[in-house]
Design an enzyme around this catalytic site. Structure first.
Site, short mmCIF file in Angstrom:
data_model
loop_
_atom_site.label_atom_id
_atom_site.label_comp_id
_atom_site.label_asym_id
_atom_site.label_seq_id
_atom_site.Cartn_x
_atom_site.Cartn_y
_atom_site.Cartn_z
N LYS A 14 0.83 -1.21 0.00
CA LYS A 14 0.00 0.00 0.00
C LYS A 14 0.86 1.27 0.00
CE LYS A 14 -2.19 -0.99 3.84
NZ LYS A 14 -1.82 -2.34 4.31
N ARG A 90 -9.90 0.58 8.60
CA ARG A 90 -9.49 -0.78 8.93
C ARG A 90 -10.59 -1.54 9.65
NH1 ARG A 90 -3.67 0.07 9.01
NH2 ARG A 90 -2.55 -1.84 9.40
N ARG A 135 10.87 -1.20 12.85
CA ARG A 135 9.53 -1.11 13.42
C ARG A 135 9.36 -2.13 14.53
NH1 ARG A 135 4.83 -0.41 8.92
NH2 ARG A 135 3.74 -1.62 10.52
N ARG A 146 -0.93 -9.35 13.38
CA ARG A 146 -1.44 -8.32 12.46
C ARG A 146 -2.20 -8.97 11.31
NH1 ARG A 146 4.07 -5.76 11.52
NH2 ARG A 146 3.15 -4.79 9.69
P1 ADP Z 1 0.84 -2.38 8.11
O1 ADP Z 1 2.08 -2.40 7.29
O2 ADP Z 1 0.83 -3.47 9.14
O3 ADP Z 1 -0.42 -2.32 7.31
P2 ADP Z 1 0.45 0.36 9.22
O4 ADP Z 1 1.66 1.21 9.21
O5 ADP Z 1 -0.66 0.72 8.31
O6 ADP Z 1 0.97 -1.12 9.02
O7 ADP Z 1 -0.14 0.29 10.71
C1 ADP Z 1 0.65 -0.16 11.81
C2 ADP Z 1 -0.24 -0.32 13.05
O8 ADP Z 1 -0.86 0.93 13.38
C3 ADP Z 1 -1.41 -1.30 12.92
O9 ADP Z 1 -1.02 -2.64 13.17
C4 ADP Z 1 -2.36 -0.75 14.00
O10 ADP Z 1 -1.97 -1.14 15.30
C5 ADP Z 1 -2.18 0.74 13.90
N1 ADP Z 1 -3.14 1.35 12.93
C6 ADP Z 1 -2.85 1.93 11.75
N2 ADP Z 1 -3.96 2.35 11.12
C7 ADP Z 1 -5.01 2.01 11.92
C8 ADP Z 1 -6.42 2.13 11.83
N3 ADP Z 1 -6.99 2.70 10.76
N4 ADP Z 1 -7.17 1.64 12.83
C9 ADP Z 1 -6.62 1.07 13.91
N5 ADP Z 1 -5.30 0.90 14.06
C10 ADP Z 1 -4.49 1.37 13.09
#
Ligand code: ADP
Length: 190
Positions: A14, A90, A135, A146
């Site tokens: 993404k 999400r 991270r 996740r």
């Molecule tokens: P990934 O590469 O796992 O998709 P992101 O950088 O988008 O990672 O998100 C990392 C973490 O931040 C998620 O695992 C969650 O804990 C939190 N997070 C990010 N966006 C949201 C959201 N829209 N709702 C709830 N938690 C979120």
């Protein structure tokens, strides 16, 4: 304005494809994961709350995320051609909240772009990224968590956008640029 949601499991690309879309179409990037990591780095209250969830591979509560997005949307300048939401919504409740927020501005999501990638490929990519990303949520245990949260809680968001009629899927496995060609075709035909 063009409002897009880029969607897919952790490791689906993404962030990478968002950068290319932004460059070509001049959109503003709203990536909840990046915003949260920045808040953590700055030691804000929001960051401190979020860190506990993120490090366990859990979702940050909807209320917190929705308030954060409301603030970001309020900051959007008229010069932008649109917005790409990355990592949000999400949950189905987040998708409903987003729809309401945009309706207040007489706008709506025109495209929900799903990047479909097989699970074994995701695990391979995330484990590789863990070696360099720094991270705290890229550990094997948290990666598993996740992916499970994605499958159980986040994937139903696709159904919401199917009903809205804006769902599109890109499922090609290949080079970043080849995938982007498919994405361009979809966006250019909106
Ligand atoms: P990934 O590469 O796992 O998709 P992101 O950088 O988008 O990672 O998100 C990392 C973490 O931040 C998620 O695992 C969650 O804990 C939190 N997070 C990010 N966006 C949201 C959201 N829209 N709702 C709830 N938690 C979120």
């Amino acid at each position: 304005m063009l409002y897009i949601v880029i969607f897919g499991p952790p490791g689906s690309g993404k962030g990478t494809q968002s950068e290319k879309i932004i460059e070509k179409y001049g959109l503003t990037h709203i990536a909840t994961g990046d915003i949260l990591r920045n808040e953590i780095k700055n030691g804000t209250n929001l960051g401190n709350t979020a860190k506990e969830f993120i490090d366990k591979g859990q979702l940050v509560p909807d209320e917190t995320i929705i308030r954060m997005i409301e603030n970001k949307i309020a900051e959007i300048k008229n010069q932008t051609k649109g917005v790409i939401f990355d990592g949000f919504p999400r949950t189905v409740d987040q998708a409903i909240a987003l729809k309401d927020m945009l309706a207040d501005r007489n706008e709506k999501i025109k495209l929900m772009l799903y990047l479909e990638v097989p699970r074994d490929e995701l695990i391979r990519r995330l484990s590789k990224r863990a070696e360099t990303s720094g991270r705290t949520d890229d550990t094997p245990e948290t990666i598993e968590n996740r992916l499970k949260v994605y499958e159980d809680i986040t994937s139903p968001v696709m159904e919401f956008y199917k009903q809205e009629g804006t769902f599109r899927c890109v499922s090609k496995i290949g080079a970043i640029d080849e995938i982007f060609i498919d994405i361009e075709k979809i966006i250019d035909n909106l």
